[in-house]
Design an enzyme around this catalytic site. Structure first.
Site, mmCIF file in Angstrom:
data_model
loop_
_atom_site.group_PDB
_atom_site.id
_atom_site.type_symbol
_atom_site.label_atom_id
_atom_site.label_comp_id
_atom_site.label_asym_id
_atom_site.label_seq_id
_atom_site.Cartn_x
_atom_site.Cartn_y
_atom_site.Cartn_z
ATOM 1 N N LYS A 17 0.851 -1.196 0.000
ATOM 2 C CA LYS A 17 0.000 0.000 0.000
ATOM 3 C C LYS A 17 0.874 1.227 0.000
ATOM 4 C CE LYS A 17 -4.442 1.205 0.381
ATOM 5 N NZ LYS A 17 -5.609 0.446 -0.094
HETATM 6 P P1 NAD Z 1 -12.896 7.910 -2.708
HETATM 7 O O1 NAD Z 1 -11.872 8.925 -2.437
HETATM 8 O O2 NAD Z 1 -13.348 7.692 -4.107
HETATM 9 O O3 NAD Z 1 -14.206 8.205 -1.812
HETATM 10 C C1 NAD Z 1 -14.180 8.389 -0.437
HETATM 11 C C2 NAD Z 1 -15.568 8.867 -0.012
HETATM 12 O O4 NAD Z 1 -15.628 8.944 1.412
HETATM 13 C C3 NAD Z 1 -15.910 10.263 -0.543
HETATM 14 O O5 NAD Z 1 -17.275 10.299 -0.922
HETATM 15 C C4 NAD Z 1 -15.670 11.152 0.673
HETATM 16 O O6 NAD Z 1 -16.408 12.369 0.618
HETATM 17 C C5 NAD Z 1 -16.186 10.211 1.755
HETATM 18 N N1 NAD Z 1 -15.803 10.587 3.118
HETATM 19 C C6 NAD Z 1 -14.612 11.015 3.589
HETATM 20 N N2 NAD Z 1 -14.717 11.293 4.901
HETATM 21 C C7 NAD Z 1 -16.001 11.019 5.259
HETATM 22 C C8 NAD Z 1 -16.733 11.101 6.462
HETATM 23 N N3 NAD Z 1 -16.166 11.509 7.591
HETATM 24 N N4 NAD Z 1 -18.050 10.729 6.449
HETATM 25 C C9 NAD Z 1 -18.642 10.315 5.321
HETATM 26 N N5 NAD Z 1 -17.986 10.210 4.144
HETATM 27 C C10 NAD Z 1 -16.697 10.562 4.122
HETATM 28 O O7 NAD Z 1 -12.343 6.549 -2.071
HETATM 29 P P2 NAD Z 1 -12.788 5.059 -2.457
HETATM 30 O O8 NAD Z 1 -11.861 4.562 -3.486
HETATM 31 O O9 NAD Z 1 -14.257 5.020 -2.687
HETATM 32 O O10 NAD Z 1 -12.413 4.293 -1.101
HETATM 33 C C11 NAD Z 1 -13.319 4.181 -0.005
HETATM 34 C C12 NAD Z 1 -12.869 3.049 0.910
HETATM 35 O O11 NAD Z 1 -12.857 1.824 0.177
HETATM 36 C C13 NAD Z 1 -11.462 3.196 1.486
HETATM 37 O O12 NAD Z 1 -11.429 2.615 2.767
HETATM 38 C C14 NAD Z 1 -10.614 2.378 0.527
HETATM 39 O O13 NAD Z 1 -9.402 1.939 1.099
HETATM 40 C C15 NAD Z 1 -11.558 1.232 0.242
HETATM 41 N N6 NAD Z 1 -11.283 0.492 -1.002
HETATM 42 C C16 NAD Z 1 -11.245 1.132 -2.197
HETATM 43 C C17 NAD Z 1 -11.028 0.380 -3.350
HETATM 44 C C18 NAD Z 1 -11.042 0.994 -4.735
HETATM 45 O O14 NAD Z 1 -10.996 0.238 -5.717
HETATM 46 N N7 NAD Z 1 -11.138 2.299 -4.879
HETATM 47 C C19 NAD Z 1 -10.818 -1.009 -3.265
HETATM 48 C C20 NAD Z 1 -10.879 -1.618 -2.010
HETATM 49 C C21 NAD Z 1 -11.114 -0.856 -0.885
#
Ligand code: NAD
Length: 434
Positions: free
Chosen positions: A117
């Site tokens: 990561k």
């Molecule tokens: P992203 O940046 O696209 O979206 C994050 C979202 O969370 C945004 O809508 C943001 O406004 C919101 N957010 C931030 N702080 C917040 C709060 N306090 N309350 C409510 N919403 C809040 O990120 P993502 O890629 O969607 O990732 C989200 C989660 O999923 C993370 O934990 C990431 O590690 C995990 N993840 C992502 C992927 C991927 O393919 N992108 C894969 C596996 C896991």
């Protein structure tokens, strides 16, 4: 703190770091496997940790420096694999936790990758597009000798996306020549895979569907609340709606909406695409505070934003019957126990959100062969993989509980998922002669 803890001896002597929390989950399943202590220590520790200085000239020509990390946790089963996060709260212990989760995640869905990561401690909302590009290029130069298609393959995570992966790819190629497989989640025009952008959210709903089915229930008609409306949350909402569930609550960093009659998912999407947030979704729609979202009445709660949002302090307030960890480590170990004691079924992150890395694997395979598949083919493979990974974990959980009828604490999905993962990584490690 002891490296091995009993299921109910989590005396909190001090706040644990996210990495210690992940290792606690590891230990609880390693106990069930009676894993040798020497191997535990080896399997928990990252193989390599890079701390780099990311310096750019900003829009005014001033130098700005940030701290960047790439943690390479384990590569016994294949190259390190994992996302790159841009967030002000990124720190070494959290990136270690996320890298370790990637090792177990890739093993649960049985793809030939290890775990890694990356992250940069930065607030991307203070940077313009030029500065984001410069940050990405500087970080790529700093780690370029340590990544590569057979070494370590980054991907998008919080606040990074296909565009950022395009900058990373370009900078890497300046130094090493044409190498599309060095990064996944990149734009289609640069060798990305159809279906990758949607894959994590789609996979979340495949896994959710299977969990409900395995417990004699169904997703159709269930009320769903989602925290976070970024890549993962927005696609999860879309596929939940398509599967016949009712999305009744969503939030992002700026706003939260809740309506037991159901929210208009298409309108939420329009708003997100237009404004980069759901904050202007619908003036008529009831707003609630951001923090309330996790404690609203619903059948299925899906945290899809950041880590450790459900803790020992607030877990009792969760009203959902099913908690689906679309985000990485949204529950602390104590919260996990509290919810389990309340009879809540928790589907752990290492299986729930594995759809993203699974399609990243398909992208990497396509890049190496220079041959690209139709979207239906990608989605079908994702469905098959998530379904069989879930069924395998479910079977291990049922067997554990059947074979140990007198046990005080039943095996959960998390315990079983870690057992599957640890066994696979342990086997690969042992066969290497370590
Ligand atoms: P992203 O940046 O696209 O979206 C994050 C979202 O969370 C945004 O809508 C943001 O406004 C919101 N957010 C931030 N702080 C917040 C709060 N306090 N309350 C409510 N919403 C809040 O990120 P993502 O890629 O969607 O990732 C989200 C989660 O999923 C993370 O934990 C990431 O590690 C995990 N993840 C992502 C992927 C991927 O393919 N992108 C894969 C596996 C896991």
């Amino acid at each position: 703190m002891a490296t091995s803890v009993g299921e109910r001896t989590m005396v909190l002597q001090r706040e644990r770091t996210p990495f210690e929390n992940v290792n606690m989950q590891f230990d609880l399943s390693a106990d069930r496997l009676q894993l040798d202590q020497n191997y535990r220590d080896f399997l928990k520790r990252p193989v390599r940790e890079l701390l780099v200085n990311v310096t750019i000239k900003d829009r005014n020509g001033c130098l700005r420096s940030f701290e960047g990390y790439r943690i390479q946790h384990n590569n016994a089963r294949g190259p390190y694999k994992g996302g790159l996060r841009y967030h002000p709260e990124v720190n070494l212990e959290e990136v270690r936790a996320l890298a370790s989760l990637m090792t177990w995640k890739c093993a649960v869905v049985n793809i030939p990758f290890g775990g890694g990561k990356g992250g940069i401690s930065i607030d991307p909302s203070t940077l313009n597009e030029y500065e984001i590009q410069e940050v990405t290029r500087s970080f790529t130069r700093a780690i370029s000798q340590f990544i590569g298609p057979q070494t370590d393959i980054p991907a998008p995570d919080v606040n990074t996306n296909a565009k950022v992966m395009g900058y990373l790819l370009d900078e890497y190629q300046r130094l090493h020549g044409f190498t599309p497989a060095v990064v996944t989640g990149k734009p289609l025009a640069l060798g990305g895979s159809l279906g990758r952008n949607e894959a994590t959210g789609r996979g979340v709903m495949f896994a959710t569907r299977e969990m409900l089915k395995a417990n004699g229930d169904r997703i159709e008609g269930k009320s769903v609340v989602i925290q976070g409306f970024g890549n993962v949350g927005s696609h999860t909402a879309k596929y939940a709606h398509e599967m016949g569930a009712k999305v009744i609550g969503v939030s992002d960093a700026f706003a939260a909406f809740y309506d037991p009659k159901g929210l208009d998912v298409n309108k939420l999407w329009e708003c997100q695409l237009r404004d980069g947030s759901i904050k202007n979704f619908d003036a008529q729609q009831a707003k609630i505070s951001r923090d309330e979202i996790l404690f609203t009445e619903c059948d299925v709660l899906i945290p899809a934003a950041l880590g450790e949002v459900i803790t020992r302090g607030n877990a009792n307030g969760v009203k959902a019957r099913w908690v689906i960890e679309a985000a990485n480590h949204p529950l602390t170990p104590e919260a996990d126990l509290i919810l389990t004691d309340k009879g809540v079924h928790v589907l752990p992150d290492i299986i729930t959100n594995a759809g993203g890395v699974y399609v990243s694997y398909l992208e990497w395979v396509q890049n190496q062969n220079n041959f690209y598949w139709k979207e239906e083919e990608v989605n079908e493979r994702l469905n098959d993989s998530m379904t069989s990974a879930f069924r395998n974990v479910h079977e291990v959980m049922v067997n554990e509980n059947t074979n140990n009828p007198g046990q005080k604490f039943p095996c959960t999905y998390r315990r079983a998922a870690y057992m599957v993962a640890i066994k696979r990584v342990y086997e690969a490690t042992k066969l290497r002669g370590l």
